[in-house]
Design an enzyme around this catalytic site. Sequence first.
Site, mmCIF file in Angstrom:
data_model
loop_
_atom_site.group_PDB
_atom_site.id
_atom_site.type_symbol
_atom_site.label_atom_id
_atom_site.label_comp_id
_atom_site.label_asym_id
_atom_site.label_seq_id
_atom_site.Cartn_x
_atom_site.Cartn_y
_atom_site.Cartn_z
ATOM 1 N N HIS A 1 -4.640 8.299 -23.177
ATOM 2 C CA HIS A 1 -3.722 8.562 -22.071
ATOM 3 C C HIS A 1 -2.315 8.397 -22.648
ATOM 4 O O HIS A 1 -1.922 7.282 -22.997
ATOM 5 C CB HIS A 1 -3.967 7.588 -20.910
ATOM 6 C CG HIS A 1 -5.286 7.812 -20.242
ATOM 7 N ND1 HIS A 1 -6.059 6.803 -19.739
ATOM 8 C CD2 HIS A 1 -5.972 8.964 -20.004
ATOM 9 C CE1 HIS A 1 -7.166 7.321 -19.214
ATOM 10 N NE2 HIS A 1 -7.140 8.625 -19.368
ATOM 11 N N GLU B 1 0.214 5.577 -21.848
ATOM 12 C CA GLU B 1 -0.149 4.174 -22.069
ATOM 13 C C GLU B 1 0.265 3.835 -23.499
ATOM 14 O O GLU B 1 -0.519 3.862 -24.432
ATOM 15 C CB GLU B 1 -1.639 3.991 -21.769
ATOM 16 C CG GLU B 1 -1.886 4.193 -20.272
ATOM 17 C CD GLU B 1 -3.347 4.423 -19.887
ATOM 18 O OE1 GLU B 1 -4.232 4.057 -20.669
ATOM 19 O OE2 GLU B 1 -3.570 4.959 -18.786
ATOM 20 N N HIS C 1 -6.069 1.156 -23.960
ATOM 21 C CA HIS C 1 -5.398 1.724 -22.785
ATOM 22 C C HIS C 1 -4.348 0.741 -22.265
ATOM 23 O O HIS C 1 -4.096 -0.294 -22.882
ATOM 24 C CB HIS C 1 -6.424 1.999 -21.686
ATOM 25 C CG HIS C 1 -7.293 3.187 -21.962
ATOM 26 N ND1 HIS C 1 -7.277 4.318 -21.199
ATOM 27 C CD2 HIS C 1 -8.210 3.407 -22.942
ATOM 28 C CE1 HIS C 1 -8.145 5.193 -21.684
ATOM 29 N NE2 HIS C 1 -8.726 4.668 -22.733
ATOM 30 N N GLU D 1 -7.739 -2.700 -21.719
ATOM 31 C CA GLU D 1 -6.530 -2.469 -20.921
ATOM 32 C C GLU D 1 -5.569 -3.572 -21.323
ATOM 33 O O GLU D 1 -5.774 -4.741 -21.018
ATOM 34 C CB GLU D 1 -6.858 -2.538 -19.426
ATOM 35 C CG GLU D 1 -7.856 -1.491 -18.959
ATOM 36 C CD GLU D 1 -7.248 -0.095 -18.817
ATOM 37 O OE1 GLU D 1 -6.010 0.019 -18.867
ATOM 38 O OE2 GLU D 1 -8.022 0.873 -18.667
HETATM 39 ZN ZN LIG Z 1 -5.923 4.738 -19.709
#
Ligand SMILES: [Zn+2]
Length: 754
Positions: free
Chosen positions: A354, A357, A492, A584
């Site tokens: 992504h 990010e 992420h 994350e």
């Molecule tokens: Zn992500």
Amino acid sequence: MQLTERNMEKSLCTLAAVIFLGGFFDAAQLTDDTTTEVHLLLNSTSTAASVTVQLQHHSTAKTTPTAAQKLHTTAVTTKKLHRKNISRDSEEENNGEKKPASKTDEKKTQLDCPPLGLESLRVDDSQIRASSSQRSGLGPHRGRLNIQSGISDGDLYDGAWCAAYKDQNQWLEVDAIYLTLFTGVVLQGKNSIWSWDWVHTYKVQLSNDSVTWKTCMNGTEEAIFEGNQNAWSPVLGVLPVPTVARFIRINPQTWYINGTVCLRAEILGCRVHDPGDSSEQDLGSKDPLDFRHHNYNEMRKFMKSVTKECPDITRIYTIGKSYTGLKLYVMEISDNPGKHELGEPEFRYVAGMHGNEALGRELVLNLMQYLCKEYKKGNQRVVRLVTDTRIHLLPSMNPDGYEEAYKKGSELAGWAEGRYSFEGIDLNSNFPDLNNIMWDAEEMAIDKSKVSNHYIPIPEYYTQEDAMVSPETRAVISWMEDIPFVLSANLHGGELVVSYPFDCTVGWAPQEDTPTADNAFFRWLATVYASTNLVMANPNRRLCHHEDFQVHNNIINGGAWHTVPGSMNDFSYMHTNCFEVTVELSCDKYPHASELPIEWENNKESLLVYMEQIHRGIKGVVRDKMTKQGISDAVIKVEDHDHDIRSAVDGDYWRLLNPGEYKVVVWAEGYFPSMRRCHVGMQPRATICDFTLTKTPLQRLKEIRAKGLKIPQDFLQLRLRALRLRKLRATTKVLNQRRVGQRMLQEERKARGA
Ligand SMILES: [Zn+2]
């Protein structure tokens, strides 16, 4: 709004006198020049006082009362800004030539004081107050840039601060704790799928004591700042005159007609340096790394500089190109870069799938530099890791998305800009969904144990030219096939949690715990990262948005969080030997550059210790008894683990396992199976379990075939897998050629038009 010499001298942003600023720097620049003179004229006496402004906001120590008191009744106006040329961030590498930063870039950089940290949570809930609020879920603590609400409004964690009344007397107040040179406000509407609320225009008030407030002026009039036109795009309001104060208020004037007074915000400000406070020297990290955001060209340049510094243990290669033709660079770090060594496991970190990010990208770049420097210094831990592991680092899987977010910058990119590929594809659901293929097959089968539980081929539809498969995904699939990866993490941002497969739930349930056959080991892997990350491991941390992952020790099964069919983690596990989790990394997807040193410290140990987990379980070589040659594609079955592993080209294999006793059966086409008991201890190194297989008499195999018995299902599967991959690569090649042709045509047209 622009900051010009003329309006600066004319306007009187009430708390006013005169500051000489040597320049506004990014905290990333602190090493070059950290302090500048500021002159203050005291309103009452007209005498000059002098303090120093240091653009640093990391320290948590308190300013001594003396400096604060000195400025307590002091109002300050900027008279003159000696603009320091900050070109490092905008330097571009163009065939080795330095392109000077454009004038607007220069101005933009100079005006940037770092965010106080409403988004990053550096600003505590107790520092934010409001005139009123609709309810606790919409309280002042929710007035943070990019904060996300849950699906349902009305919970404790809604998507903005919303005032209880629709009038012009409402305000959101932030206490910076220290005297701060405020330079701007970033405003955003409410995050909600149920209602639209945002603020069109607002005023800004400043105070040194939270009692007496002065409205920010633009010349002789109160400054009116332009706010939002939608609920999601952040908009920057620059103070006409940067002003020193401790408290700041955002005071909405007009708002979306059908909505209420709701906003999310970030405040830009540089902390006023107190010479008596030594704690302010803390820069966040002692490691001498290049802490800043690197765009595509800067990243390339940076990676080259690392290979230059450590040519013996590094190699850069590319695995393909993005839609717009940006290369997907990988840094390999190993004692013998460029080749697979028998028995040495291969690791990968993938960041930036992504594009917005952005923290993962920078952490992976930090990691390259760190491994290089520490290896050279002889850091035993790093030397061992580099010698025993072949490490592959892909800092940017979606460079097109990143460039889009980078243009807006860390405060203005919003929540989703740059997330998707250029074609609008979410790369984390763009991999083939092999879960449902396996689960369907299991449902159809009479004997479930006969269904292949690993190395599942890519489905036919996915290999078609017109399949919606991005070039980035295609490149990563080919990469996964070329290298016998054992362990990986997919980095992420936007939350603080580690999730492990399966990401896809059975029967399309939106949310359901969906464990793999290796659930225990995956939970271990996730725990290793989560328990060593300094923010996740802090029991007093505030939750990022609306979900509390601390109750699960900051780890969660992907499916239990939310189902994602076609995720990279699931594909990696089902199609290859590689175990992968999603990390994350932080509440803020795109932290300000000044946060990067501390984020490196938060993640350094986690990034290292996670890589070391590749040396757990069992490993060995499967060989032919007669020839002693390695046997590739031998199946390694562990009793009670319905997920097999296959040996690599040279016959070496790695089977990640928690400590315990295991019955392991190895089996290959044309050989008698072989069984061993292998013991995995607590120590962090793999148990060697080699296997020697005896070939079955060829005659016997011929007899089986002559009787018309089927070739074992597993081998058909393997052939199909190779065939589909070949097809996928063929269509990728065709698409890439077509794309290059199109680009050339476009450029030709452009050239003709110009
Ligand atoms: Zn992500």
